[in-house]
Motif scaffolding. Structure first.
Motif, PDB file in Angstrom:
ATOM      1  N   LYS A 271      45.355  35.585  11.819  1.00  0.00           N
ATOM      2  CA  LYS A 271      45.066  36.923  12.801  1.00  0.00           C
ATOM      3  C   LYS A 271      46.257  37.430  13.302  1.00  0.00           C
ATOM      4  O   LYS A 271      46.735  38.609  13.365  1.00  0.00           O
ATOM      5  CB  LYS A 271      43.882  36.656  13.636  1.00  0.00           C
ATOM      6  N   LEU A 272      46.922  36.447  13.933  1.00  0.00           N
ATOM      7  CA  LEU A 272      48.131  36.262  14.732  1.00  0.00           C
ATOM      8  C   LEU A 272      49.350  37.185  13.837  1.00  0.00           C
ATOM      9  O   LEU A 272      50.119  38.065  14.200  1.00  0.00           O
ATOM     10  CB  LEU A 272      48.484  35.496  15.623  1.00  0.00           C
ATOM     11  N   ARG A 273      49.356  36.384  12.645  1.00  0.00           N
ATOM     12  CA  ARG A 273      50.540  37.027  11.786  1.00  0.00           C
ATOM     13  C   ARG A 273      50.282  38.434  11.195  1.00  0.00           C
ATOM     14  O   ARG A 273      51.056  39.215  11.252  1.00  0.00           O
ATOM     15  CB  ARG A 273      50.606  35.981  10.758  1.00  0.00           C
ATOM     16  N   HIS A 274      49.041  38.835  10.988  1.00  0.00           N
ATOM     17  CA  HIS A 274      48.883  40.162  10.561  1.00  0.00           C
ATOM     18  C   HIS A 274      49.003  41.120  11.557  1.00  0.00           C
ATOM     19  O   HIS A 274      49.566  42.192  11.235  1.00  0.00           O
ATOM     20  CB  HIS A 274      47.298  40.312  10.104  1.00  0.00           C
ATOM     21  N   ALA A 275      48.660  40.645  12.868  1.00  0.00           N
ATOM     22  CA  ALA A 275      48.975  41.630  13.979  1.00  0.00           C
ATOM     23  C   ALA A 275      50.331  41.771  14.152  1.00  0.00           C
ATOM     24  O   ALA A 275      50.684  42.963  14.753  1.00  0.00           O
ATOM     25  CB  ALA A 275      48.272  40.872  15.392  1.00  0.00           C
ATOM     26  N   ILE A 276      51.264  40.974  14.111  1.00  0.00           N
ATOM     27  CA  ILE A 276      52.719  40.632  14.104  1.00  0.00           C
ATOM     28  C   ILE A 276      53.245  41.859  13.019  1.00  0.00           C
ATOM     29  O   ILE A 276      54.126  42.664  13.393  1.00  0.00           O
ATOM     30  CB  ILE A 276      53.341  39.426  14.043  1.00  0.00           C
ATOM     31  N   ASP A 277      52.696  41.665  11.851  1.00  0.00           N
ATOM     32  CA  ASP A 277      53.084  42.453  10.865  1.00  0.00           C
ATOM     33  C   ASP A 277      52.922  43.987  11.048  1.00  0.00           C
ATOM     34  O   ASP A 277      53.673  44.805  10.773  1.00  0.00           O
ATOM     35  CB  ASP A 277      52.507  41.948   9.371  1.00  0.00           C
ATOM     36  N   TYR A 278      51.701  44.111  11.604  1.00  0.00           N
ATOM     37  CA  TYR A 278      51.245  45.549  12.063  1.00  0.00           C
ATOM     38  C   TYR A 278      52.161  45.988  12.881  1.00  0.00           C
ATOM     39  O   TYR A 278      52.698  47.305  13.019  1.00  0.00           O
ATOM     40  CB  TYR A 278      49.792  45.505  12.505  1.00  0.00           C
TER      41      TYR A 278
END
Length: 302
Positions: A271-278
């Motif tokens: 979840k955090l990894r995808h948020a950072i990508d976003y």
């Protein structure tokens, strides 16, 4: 397990692997200088600065749910890696990575707590839960992936040619520099690349970068090939004495020069990894990334 930083150590870390590879296989294909599209304006500089883009503008990432994010994003970096992360004369933690971390927090609308730790302690801080992410020039190597997950890259580590002012070839390709004398640091991925794709040139290995830079400045060689980030900082600093300029475009073959910098999070924290990508893509789309790149790299390395 120790995290690896791609600059200034990447080409040294890759050298053994690449040299072994060259002894066992034949490398096919052409040497290509890849230049990202020039999205950035010149901003009054004497030459246009090409700002790299690692994001597909047609790809729409889903905005993360605020409930899935911490109210405060704890990010660790180091303080010995200028201009990426370092202490200013006033003792304030600053640099490209620090500003990018703040921009990520702002885009995700969370508070930001940035702390400097020893580079070798970055992974431990995440694994032990003392930090949520690390933004410090980390490389997503197979060894690092054993304990961490990584965002998409936010900066590459290209190789570049440098020449003396007024003597730079129009293009740095094998056909145009076959008769040139090229300085390179010995037993590095950059030397391996030259011997794979520019083997008709007179390759001159030097024991260290300073010796290679001196050879170019003194006219003992026609070109210097090495890490673009390191060379950009040299060109922009006093040590070069304004002698030289980049020649040709950027070489980005990941097998030789690595995948580039990425943000590290604890393994499994999707979840955090995808948020950072976003956040990274939105930072690019809004022009914030361009502003940061131009601020910290007045002589771009792409």
């Amino acid at each position: 397990m120790i995290a690896q930083r791609s600059h200034p150590r990447l080409w040294l870390l890759l050298a053994g692997t690449v040299l072994t590879l060259l002894l066992s296989v034949t490398v096919h294909g052409d040497a290509r200088a890849e230049t990202p599209r020039p999205d950035a304006p010149t901003r009054g500089l004497t030459a246009p600065v090409v700002v790299p883009s690692f994001w597909n503008s047609e790809r729409r990432l889903e905005r993360p749910d605020a409930a899935d994010l911490p109210k405060e994003l704890r990010i660790v970096t180091s303080d010995d890696y200028p201009p990426f992360n370092f202490l200013s004369a006033e003792g304030v933690l600053t640099g490209f990575n620090v500003d990018l971390a703040r921009a990520i927090c702002a885009e995700l609308q969370v508070a930001c707590a940035i702390q400097a730790v020893a580079f070798d302690s970055l992974m431990e801080a995440i694994e032990q839960g003392r930090a949520d992410a690390a933004l410090a020039g980390l490389v997503a190597t197979p060894g690092n992936r054993a304990g961490l997950d990584f965002s998409e890259r936010y900066l590459g580590t290209p190789a570049r040619f440098v020449a003396r002012k007024g003597q730079a070839p129009a293009d740095a390709v094998p056909e145009t520099i076959a008769s040139k004398r090229i300085a390179v640091v010995s037993r590095t991925a950059h030397e391996a690349y030259l011997r794979s794709f520019f083997n008709e040139a007179a390759i001159r290995p030097y024991p260290d970068l300073k010796s290679a830079q001196t050879a170019l400045r003194n006219g003992d060689v026609d070109l210097l090939f090495g890490d673009g980030i390191t060379l950009a900082l040299w060109l922009n600093g006093a040590d070069s004495a304004g002698c030289c300029v980049f020649a040709g475009g950027a070489f980005t073959e990941s097998r030789f020069f690595g995948e580039g910098f990425a943000v590290a999070v604890k393994a499994g924290n999707d979840k955090l990894r995808h948020a950072i990508d976003y956040a990274l893509q939105r930072i690019w789309e809004k022009g914030v990334y361009t502003d940061l790149y131009l601020r910290w790299f007045p002589i771009g390395f792409y």
